[in-house]
Structures are given as structure tokens and as C-alpha cells.
Design a protein around this motif. Structure first.
Motif, PDB file in Angstrom:
ATOM      1  N   SER A 125       0.851  -1.192   0.000  1.00  0.00           N
ATOM      2  CA  SER A 125       0.000   0.000   0.000  1.00  0.00           C
ATOM      3  C   SER A 125       0.881   1.235   0.000  1.00  0.00           C
ATOM      4  N   LEU A 126       0.356   2.295  -0.577  1.00  0.00           N
ATOM      5  CA  LEU A 126       0.998   3.588  -0.509  1.00  0.00           C
ATOM      6  C   LEU A 126      -0.087   4.635  -0.376  1.00  0.00           C
ATOM      7  N   ALA A 127       0.277   5.772   0.180  1.00  0.00           N
ATOM      8  CA  ALA A 127      -0.668   6.875   0.340  1.00  0.00           C
ATOM      9  C   ALA A 127      -0.132   8.082  -0.426  1.00  0.00           C
ATOM     10  N   VAL A 128      -1.025   8.713  -1.174  1.00  0.00           N
ATOM     11  CA  VAL A 128      -0.661   9.858  -2.024  1.00  0.00           C
ATOM     12  C   VAL A 128      -1.678  10.967  -1.784  1.00  0.00           C
ATOM     13  N   GLY A 129      -1.205  12.168  -1.542  1.00  0.00           N
ATOM     14  CA  GLY A 129      -2.085  13.302  -1.307  1.00  0.00           C
ATOM     15  C   GLY A 129      -2.947  13.641  -2.506  1.00  0.00           C
ATOM     16  N   ILE A 175      13.262   2.562 -13.729  1.00  0.00           N
ATOM     17  CA  ILE A 175      14.039   2.069 -12.594  1.00  0.00           C
ATOM     18  C   ILE A 175      15.244   2.994 -12.451  1.00  0.00           C
ATOM     19  N   ILE A 176      15.371   3.592 -11.287  1.00  0.00           N
ATOM     20  CA  ILE A 176      16.461   4.528 -11.016  1.00  0.00           C
ATOM     21  C   ILE A 176      17.706   3.741 -10.630  1.00  0.00           C
ATOM     22  N   SER A 177      18.832   4.079 -11.223  1.00  0.00           N
ATOM     23  CA  SER A 177      20.094   3.398 -10.927  1.00  0.00           C
ATOM     24  C   SER A 177      20.494   3.624  -9.466  1.00  0.00           C
ATOM     25  N   GLY A 178      21.046   2.576  -8.856  1.00  0.00           N
ATOM     26  CA  GLY A 178      21.577   2.681  -7.503  1.00  0.00           C
ATOM     27  C   GLY A 178      20.571   2.530  -6.385  1.00  0.00           C
ATOM     28  N   VAL A 179      19.316   2.187  -6.702  1.00  0.00           N
ATOM     29  CA  VAL A 179      18.321   2.036  -5.637  1.00  0.00           C
ATOM     30  C   VAL A 179      18.592   0.783  -4.812  1.00  0.00           C
ATOM     31  N   LEU A 180      18.078   0.780  -3.595  1.00  0.00           N
ATOM     32  CA  LEU A 180      18.204  -0.363  -2.698  1.00  0.00           C
ATOM     33  C   LEU A 180      17.420  -1.554  -3.239  1.00  0.00           C
ATOM     34  N   ALA A 181      16.242  -1.274  -3.785  1.00  0.00           N
ATOM     35  CA  ALA A 181      15.387  -2.301  -4.383  1.00  0.00           C
ATOM     36  C   ALA A 181      14.339  -1.605  -5.236  1.00  0.00           C
ATOM     37  N   TRP A 182      13.687  -2.390  -6.101  1.00  0.00           N
ATOM     38  CA  TRP A 182      12.554  -1.839  -6.850  1.00  0.00           C
ATOM     39  C   TRP A 182      11.477  -2.896  -6.987  1.00  0.00           C
ATOM     40  N   LEU A 183      10.248  -2.397  -7.098  1.00  0.00           N
ATOM     41  CA  LEU A 183       9.067  -3.237  -7.283  1.00  0.00           C
ATOM     42  C   LEU A 183       8.318  -2.744  -8.513  1.00  0.00           C
ATOM     43  N   HIS A 184       7.807  -3.658  -9.310  1.00  0.00           N
ATOM     44  CA  HIS A 184       6.889  -3.280 -10.375  1.00  0.00           C
ATOM     45  C   HIS A 184       5.495  -3.644  -9.874  1.00  0.00           C
ATOM     46  N   CYS A 185       4.574  -2.688  -9.903  1.00  0.00           N
ATOM     47  CA  CYS A 185       3.247  -2.873  -9.316  1.00  0.00           C
ATOM     48  C   CYS A 185       2.140  -2.488 -10.279  1.00  0.00           C
ATOM     49  N   GLU A 186       0.960  -3.041 -10.011  1.00  0.00           N
ATOM     50  CA  GLU A 186      -0.268  -2.663 -10.712  1.00  0.00           C
ATOM     51  C   GLU A 186      -1.334  -2.375  -9.662  1.00  0.00           C
ATOM     52  N   ILE A 187      -2.115  -1.335  -9.880  1.00  0.00           N
ATOM     53  CA  ILE A 187      -3.141  -0.926  -8.915  1.00  0.00           C
ATOM     54  C   ILE A 187      -4.239  -1.981  -8.832  1.00  0.00           C
ATOM     55  N   GLU A 188      -4.554  -2.385  -7.610  1.00  0.00           N
ATOM     56  CA  GLU A 188      -5.680  -3.292  -7.347  1.00  0.00           C
ATOM     57  C   GLU A 188      -6.912  -2.494  -6.912  1.00  0.00           C
ATOM     58  N   HIS A 189      -6.718  -1.596  -5.939  1.00  0.00           N
ATOM     59  CA  HIS A 189      -7.805  -0.767  -5.408  1.00  0.00           C
ATOM     60  C   HIS A 189      -7.242   0.597  -5.030  1.00  0.00           C
ATOM     61  N   GLU A 190      -8.096   1.590  -5.118  1.00  0.00           N
ATOM     62  CA  GLU A 190      -7.722   2.945  -4.715  1.00  0.00           C
ATOM     63  C   GLU A 190      -8.903   3.533  -3.939  1.00  0.00           C
ATOM     64  N   TYR A 191      -8.613   4.041  -2.747  1.00  0.00           N
ATOM     65  CA  TYR A 191      -9.660   4.557  -1.871  1.00  0.00           C
ATOM     66  C   TYR A 191      -9.355   6.002  -1.499  1.00  0.00           C
ATOM     67  N   ALA A 192     -10.382   6.857  -1.505  1.00  0.00           N
ATOM     68  CA  ALA A 192     -10.232   8.208  -0.985  1.00  0.00           C
ATOM     69  C   ALA A 192     -10.363   8.116   0.528  1.00  0.00           C
ATOM     70  N   VAL A 193      -9.310   8.530   1.235  1.00  0.00           N
ATOM     71  CA  VAL A 193      -9.293   8.482   2.694  1.00  0.00           C
ATOM     72  C   VAL A 193      -8.772   9.829   3.186  1.00  0.00           C
ATOM     73  N   GLY A 194      -9.637  10.639   3.783  1.00  0.00           N
ATOM     74  CA  GLY A 194      -9.220  11.970   4.210  1.00  0.00           C
ATOM     75  C   GLY A 194      -8.720  12.764   3.024  1.00  0.00           C
ATOM     76  N   ASP A 195      -7.515  13.331   3.155  1.00  0.00           N
ATOM     77  CA  ASP A 195      -6.950  14.131   2.062  1.00  0.00           C
ATOM     78  C   ASP A 195      -5.949  13.347   1.211  1.00  0.00           C
ATOM     79  N   HIS A 196      -6.013  12.018   1.294  1.00  0.00           N
ATOM     80  CA  HIS A 196      -5.096  11.159   0.546  1.00  0.00           C
ATOM     81  C   HIS A 196      -5.841  10.061  -0.217  1.00  0.00           C
ATOM     82  N   TRP A 197      -5.132   9.491  -1.193  1.00  0.00           N
ATOM     83  CA  TRP A 197      -5.550   8.255  -1.834  1.00  0.00           C
ATOM     84  C   TRP A 197      -4.788   7.140  -1.152  1.00  0.00           C
ATOM     85  N   LEU A 198      -5.477   6.113  -0.711  1.00  0.00           N
ATOM     86  CA  LEU A 198      -4.840   4.902  -0.211  1.00  0.00           C
ATOM     87  C   LEU A 198      -4.876   3.912  -1.364  1.00  0.00           C
ATOM     88  N   VAL A 199      -3.702   3.503  -1.821  1.00  0.00           N
ATOM     89  CA  VAL A 199      -3.589   2.694  -3.026  1.00  0.00           C
ATOM     90  C   VAL A 199      -3.054   1.307  -2.663  1.00  0.00           C
TER      91      VAL A 199
END
Length: 162
Positions: free
Chosen positions: A38-42, A95-119
Motif C-alpha cells: 500500500s501507498l498513500a498519495v495526497g 528504474i532509477i540506478s543505484g536504488v536499494l530495491a525496486w518493485l513493479h506494481c499494478e493498482i488493485e484498489h484505490e480509496y479516498a481516505v481523508g486528504d489522501h488516496w490509499l492505493v
């Protein structure tokens, strides 16, 4: 929330136009089976609408050497990738060079929660760079985290993976 240490990542996508990305520090594992994060985006983000319309996106987990990059992707700008070394993954996401790790993701659900999107997003692929140290954000500043130290049978301490 400044008393809670978090990792730092750049969410990125590329479509027909230039690559886009933004810094996030609200990222969590949701499920192992299926693999979900999950990630949260304003709601005020100008970048998230460009990312969400793509078929997938990357989460670039930043290493301790990428503080300046973190700040660059956290400020409003249309050309965040112009001075960054990056490549497209086999999934077509930046993919940014030198990162600790990377994930490739696809959105499953997106919810409006307060002033953010919970993805909630499904992890399709993941890679790591175990030799790098992690970047942590805590009390409005950066910290680093290195390899886990383990104690050998002889009492010596080793970084994990040694």
C-alpha cells in the motif's frame, strides 16, 4: 508522525510522454499471498494522476546515497528525470540506478481516505541490491541503515550476506 521512521521511495511510471515520478514515504506491505503493498498519495499531487493512468508503475526504494534525488522528486517539477540515471524495466517502468530495491506494481484498489488516496497494489516483480544501505526519514531529516549484523559462532560480527 515525525517520530516514526520511514523508508523513502520514488514512485515512477512512463507512458507516451516523459517519465514521471514522485517521492513517497508512506509505503507498507499488505499481503504476502497475493503480494500486495500500500501507498498513500495526497489528493493535491499533480504527479499521481499521470502515474495512475498507466498500466503499471515502479517503486524505487532509495539507498543512503540518494538523498538529493529524494529531495528532487519531492519538489514540484515537470522534469524530475532529466538529471537522473535510469532505465526502463522489462515492464516498461522507470528504474532509477543505484536504488536499494525496486518493485513493479499494478493498482488493485484505490480509496479516498481523508486528504489522501490509499492505493493497494499488486507486486508483479521485485529486485534488490543487498549491498546498498537504506535511506530513512526521521524527525525531518535523513538517516541511513546498513546491513543487518549477525554474530558468528566464534563471536565475530558479520554483515548479513557475508
Amino acid at each position: 508522525m515525525g517520530q516514526f521512521a520511514t523508508g523513502v521511495a520514488v514512485v515512477s511510471a512512463a507512458g507516451r510522454g516523459p517519465a514521471v515520478g514522485m517521492t513517497i514515504n508512506s509505503l507498507a506491505s499488505l499481503s504476502l499471498e497475493p503480494p500486495l503493498i500500500s501507498l498513500a498519495v495526497g489528493h493535491a499531487s499533480n504527479t499521481w494522476p499521470q502515474i495512475r493512468q498507466q498500466p503499471g508503475f515502479s517503486i524505487n526504494i532509495l539507498s543512503s546515497q540518494q538523498q538529493a534525488l529524494c529531495r528532487a522528486f519531492a519538489t514540484p517539477s515537470g522534469r524530475r528525470f532529466s538529471d537522473v540515471d535510469w532505465t526502463l524495466s522489462e515492464h516498461g517502468t522507470p528504474i532509477i540506478s543505484g536504488v536499494l530495491a525496486w518493485l513493479h506494481c499494478e493498482i488493485e484498489h484505490e480509496y479516498a481516505v481523508g486528504d489522501h488516496w490509499l492505493v493497494a497494489s499488486r507486486v508483479i516483480a521485485a529486485r534488490n541490491n543487498s549491498s546498498a544501505s537504506g535511506l530513512i526519514f526521521f524527525r525531518s531529516g535523513f538517516r541511513t541503515v546498513g546491513p543487518l549484523l549477525t554474530e558468528g559462532a566464534d563471536g565475530t560480527r558479520h554483515a548479513s550476506g557475508d
